[in-house]
Design a protein around this motif. Structure first.
Motif, short mmCIF file in Angstrom:
data_model
loop_
_atom_site.label_atom_id
_atom_site.label_comp_id
_atom_site.label_asym_id
_atom_site.label_seq_id
_atom_site.Cartn_x
_atom_site.Cartn_y
_atom_site.Cartn_z
N GLY A 112 6.23 50.63 -40.75
CA GLY A 112 6.23 49.81 -41.96
C GLY A 112 6.67 50.55 -43.20
O GLY A 112 6.86 49.93 -44.25
N GLN A 113 6.87 51.87 -43.14
CA GLN A 113 7.32 52.62 -44.29
C GLN A 113 8.83 52.85 -44.21
O GLN A 113 9.46 52.57 -43.19
CB GLN A 113 6.57 53.96 -44.39
CG GLN A 113 5.11 53.76 -44.72
CD GLN A 113 4.41 55.04 -45.08
OE1 GLN A 113 5.03 56.06 -45.37
NE2 GLN A 113 3.10 55.00 -45.07
N ALA A 114 9.40 53.36 -45.30
CA ALA A 114 10.84 53.58 -45.36
C ALA A 114 11.13 54.85 -46.16
O ALA A 114 10.38 55.19 -47.08
CB ALA A 114 11.54 52.39 -46.01
N ALA A 154 7.00 42.81 -42.05
CA ALA A 154 7.36 42.44 -43.43
C ALA A 154 7.41 43.68 -44.32
O ALA A 154 8.29 43.80 -45.19
CB ALA A 154 6.35 41.43 -43.97
N SER A 155 6.51 44.62 -44.09
CA SER A 155 6.49 45.85 -44.87
C SER A 155 7.80 46.63 -44.73
O SER A 155 8.26 47.26 -45.69
CB SER A 155 5.31 46.72 -44.46
OG SER A 155 5.27 47.91 -45.21
N CYS A 156 8.41 46.60 -43.56
CA CYS A 156 9.69 47.29 -43.36
C CYS A 156 10.73 46.80 -44.35
O CYS A 156 11.47 47.60 -44.94
CB CYS A 156 10.21 47.08 -41.93
SG CYS A 156 9.24 47.89 -40.66
N TYR A 157 10.80 45.49 -44.55
CA TYR A 157 11.78 44.91 -45.48
C TYR A 157 11.40 45.19 -46.93
O TYR A 157 12.24 45.57 -47.74
CB TYR A 157 11.94 43.41 -45.21
CG TYR A 157 12.59 43.16 -43.88
CD1 TYR A 157 13.98 43.23 -43.73
CD2 TYR A 157 11.83 42.89 -42.74
CE1 TYR A 157 14.58 43.04 -42.51
CE2 TYR A 157 12.43 42.68 -41.50
CZ TYR A 157 13.80 42.76 -41.40
OH TYR A 157 14.41 42.58 -40.17
N ARG A 158 10.12 45.01 -47.27
CA ARG A 158 9.67 45.28 -48.65
C ARG A 158 9.89 46.75 -49.01
O ARG A 158 10.40 47.06 -50.09
CB ARG A 158 8.19 44.94 -48.82
CG ARG A 158 7.92 43.48 -49.09
CD ARG A 158 6.48 43.26 -49.56
NE ARG A 158 5.50 43.80 -48.64
CZ ARG A 158 5.02 43.16 -47.58
NH1 ARG A 158 5.44 41.94 -47.30
NH2 ARG A 158 4.13 43.73 -46.80
#
Length: 184
Positions: A75-77, A109-113
């Motif tokens: 979920g992080q980037a 969703a966190s991946c995109y945000r």
């Protein structure tokens, strides 16, 4: 190719669907559906590392040694150079493995945000996303598409050009359906 434009209170954003190869997109940032090791893999991850060349892997190794010794969390980037790709940066994000026993949609969703947050930090105004988690991680394509489109529309960002680059006709159709049924 399909285009849709909307005003979401945080600027003008255009979402474009492209059936093709994400490594050929001339955008500020390409999103890599990475594994937590950041050291390459199959699918989109392997294609980006192969086409982008050794500079991407070198920066990923540095990130592993300096900040993510246990890997990038789901979920992080995080961003690196794009090496030989036509983009300026690669934003690596680790999608969740789909589970029928546990709802992990918040991680997807966190991946995109988080990717959009990193893009904003970089000053990127154009970004190309793959269908995160919809390959070997087993996320059903229709649900992956709805989560991606809904999250991108709802996320405040300075990015004005968002592309979903889908490799197969089925993936393209799922994202087209998600655009047609989104609440925007």
């Amino acid at each position: 190719m399909r285009r849709r434009t909307t005003e979401e209170g945080h600027g003008l954003m255009r979402i474009t669907l492209v059936q093709g190869d994400i490594t050929t997109q001339d955008v500020d940032a390409v999103v890599n559906a990475a594994n937590s090791s950041l050291l390459g893999g199959g699918g989109v991850d392997g294609a980006i590392h192969r086409r982008g060349g050794p500079a991407i892997l070198a920066e990923c190794r540095h990130l592993r040694a300096s900040h993510y010794d246990r890997g990038l969390p789901t979920g992080q980037a995080v961003a690196t150079t794009a090496g030989d790709l036509p983009a300026r940066w690669v934003i690596h994000t680790v999608g969740p493995v789909h589970s029928s026993a546990e709802d992990r949609t918040h991680l997807l969703a966190s991946c995109y945000r988080e990717s959009l947050r990193v893009a904003d930090e970089l000053g990127a105004t154009s970004i190309a996303f793959p269908a995160v988690s919809a390959g070997v991680y087993g996320w059903p394509m229709g649900d992956a598409a709805r989560t991606a489109v809904d999250t991108v529309w709802a996320t405040p960002t300075q990015v004005t050009d968002v592309r979903f680059v889908l490799f197969t006709p089925d993936a393209y159709a799922a994202f087209e359906n998600a655009l047609d049924t989104t609440g925007s």
